[in-house]
Scaffold this motif. Structure first.
Motif: not given
Length: 413
Positions: A67, A215, A219, A223, A284, A288
């Motif tokens: 990412t 985005t 992301n 994560t 998103v 993620a």
């Protein structure tokens, strides 16, 4: 990993210095080979070397760096596209040599996993590495598990053929299904629409930049949430929660675009555009911390040692195949479905959530070499496929008795 790094370096050199289309294509093919090698090796490496209690979080570091790489690549592309003189694309492609070099040097520096060393007969070295990465001399139980797994692995002469045996079917089905579902979440549809929506909000020529930053940042941050929570709440909880979140956000986006946007009108007020962007970020974020990283984590920790490398190869192959299929079909689907593309993908999210609910076992805090005994043999559905081990033992015993008694047991069986 070393071979992947070499592929990346050669591919980058061909692309950055390309003199014609053939060089560009050759470079892209080599980069694709690098992606295949890296995606097969890195998740396996991380799952095998990680302590059980933090295996999920450590493995997701792979996805975290993916990412971060996506975010940086988008920023680099945006910056180099503004370079006058027409050579910016060479710089963009050439800068990929930095992570390629880091991967190659890193592959030379890291140690092999204990699992790999034991499987190749280097027992003392494997035990020494296990002590070093665990930080203790008390590794006898785990080392004994590795020895047993290695013994079973050596009995397998054809790993890919062995993958198709009944007792390996649960892991194979789960791995393949997760890769198909990951691509059918609709992440490509969301990422495609994002720059358009930012343009509607009034960002104009900078819409693609803001889209990439917003985005991309969501992301990366989401994560990190997955790294923190995956070994605490488990894999199933993250996937099921994300299923609800993605379904809701895609459905809301479909309704707004269906009502407000037509072929001849983009009558989307700033208020609705902001709501859609919020829904995109919501989607998103859910992807993620669930299907993005867990699509790689779960297959890498569920296959037994004797089929682990072959299983991960199939996993990567299916993932890249469906990435290609979705990418090729997406624009045609968008033209035919229009806003319905989001409803289509939200239906897939519902299907995959049901699959997770009933068929995906929890692998949190289970040692990687104990998955069969503690996970698959205790699952309400997959346990029936594990009976194959008992049948094999029964047949072997019957054959042994038959030889001693002078008759062929296969006739009686």
């Amino acid at each position: 990993m070393l071979i992947a790094g070499v592929f990346f370096i050669i591919g980058v050199a061909l692309n950055a210095g390309a003199q014609d289309l053939a060089m560009l294509i050759a470079g892209r093919i080599l980069l694709g080979c690098g992606v295949g090698f890296a995606n097969q090796a890195v998740p396996l490496f991380l799952s095998e070397i990680a302590p059980t209690r933090i295996r999920g979080g450590l493995n997701i570091l792979f996805q975290l760096n993916v990412t971060i790489g996506i975010l940086f690549a988008n920023l680099v592309n945006y910056g180099t596209a503004k370079i006058k003189g027409g050579w910016g694309w060479r710089l963009s492609l050439g800068l990929a040599g930095i992570p390629a070099l880091l991967l190659t040097v890193g592959a030379l520096m890291v140690t092999e996993t204990p699992n790999s060393l034991v499987e190749r007969g280097r027992l003392d070295e494997g035990k020494a590495v296990l002590r070093r990465i665990r930080g203790t001399d008390n590794v006898e139980p785990e080392f004994a598990d590795l020895l047993e797994a290695s013994r079973l692995a050596k009995e397998v002469k054809h790993p890919f053929r062995n993958l198709l045996q009944r007792r390996n079917r649960p892991q194979l089905v789960i791995a393949v299904a997760l890769q198909i579902f990951q691509q059918c979440t609709g992440i490509n549809a969301i990422m495609f629409y994002a720059p358009v929506l930012f343009n509607t909000l009034g960002f104009g020529s900078d819409a693609s930049l803001y889209s990439a930053v917003v985005t991309g940042a969501v992301n990366v941050l989401s994560t990190l949430v997955s790294i923190y929570s995956v070994d605490k709440v488990g894999r199933r909880v993250l996937l099921l929660e994300a299923g609800v979140q993605m379904f809701f956000s895609q459905f809301v986006i479909a309704i707004i675009l269906g009502i407000k946007v037509t072929d001849h009108s983009t009558n989307l007020s700033k208020g609705f555009a902001i709501l859609v962007v919020v829904m995109i970020c919501t989607y998103v974020a859910a992807f993620a911390w669930s299907w993005g990283p867990l699509g790689w984590l779960i297959p890498s920790e569920t296959f037994p040692l004797e089929t682990r490398s072959a299983g991960q190869s199939v996993t990567v192959c299916v993932n890249l195949l469906f990435t290609f299929i979705i990418a090729q079909a997406f624009l045609s689907m968008l033209c035919h479905f229009k806003f319905g593309i989001f409803i289509f993908f939200s239906a897939w999210v519902l299907i995959m959530s049901v699959f997770v609910m009933f068929l995906l076992p929890e692998t949190k805090n289970v040692p990687i070499e104990e998955m069969t005994e503690r996970v698959w043999k205790k699952h309400w559905f997959w346990a029936r496929f594990m009976d194959d081990d008992k049948n094999q033992m029964f047949v072997s015993a019957e054959k042994s008795n038959g030889k001693s008694n002078g008759f062929d047991p296969s006739t009686r069986l």
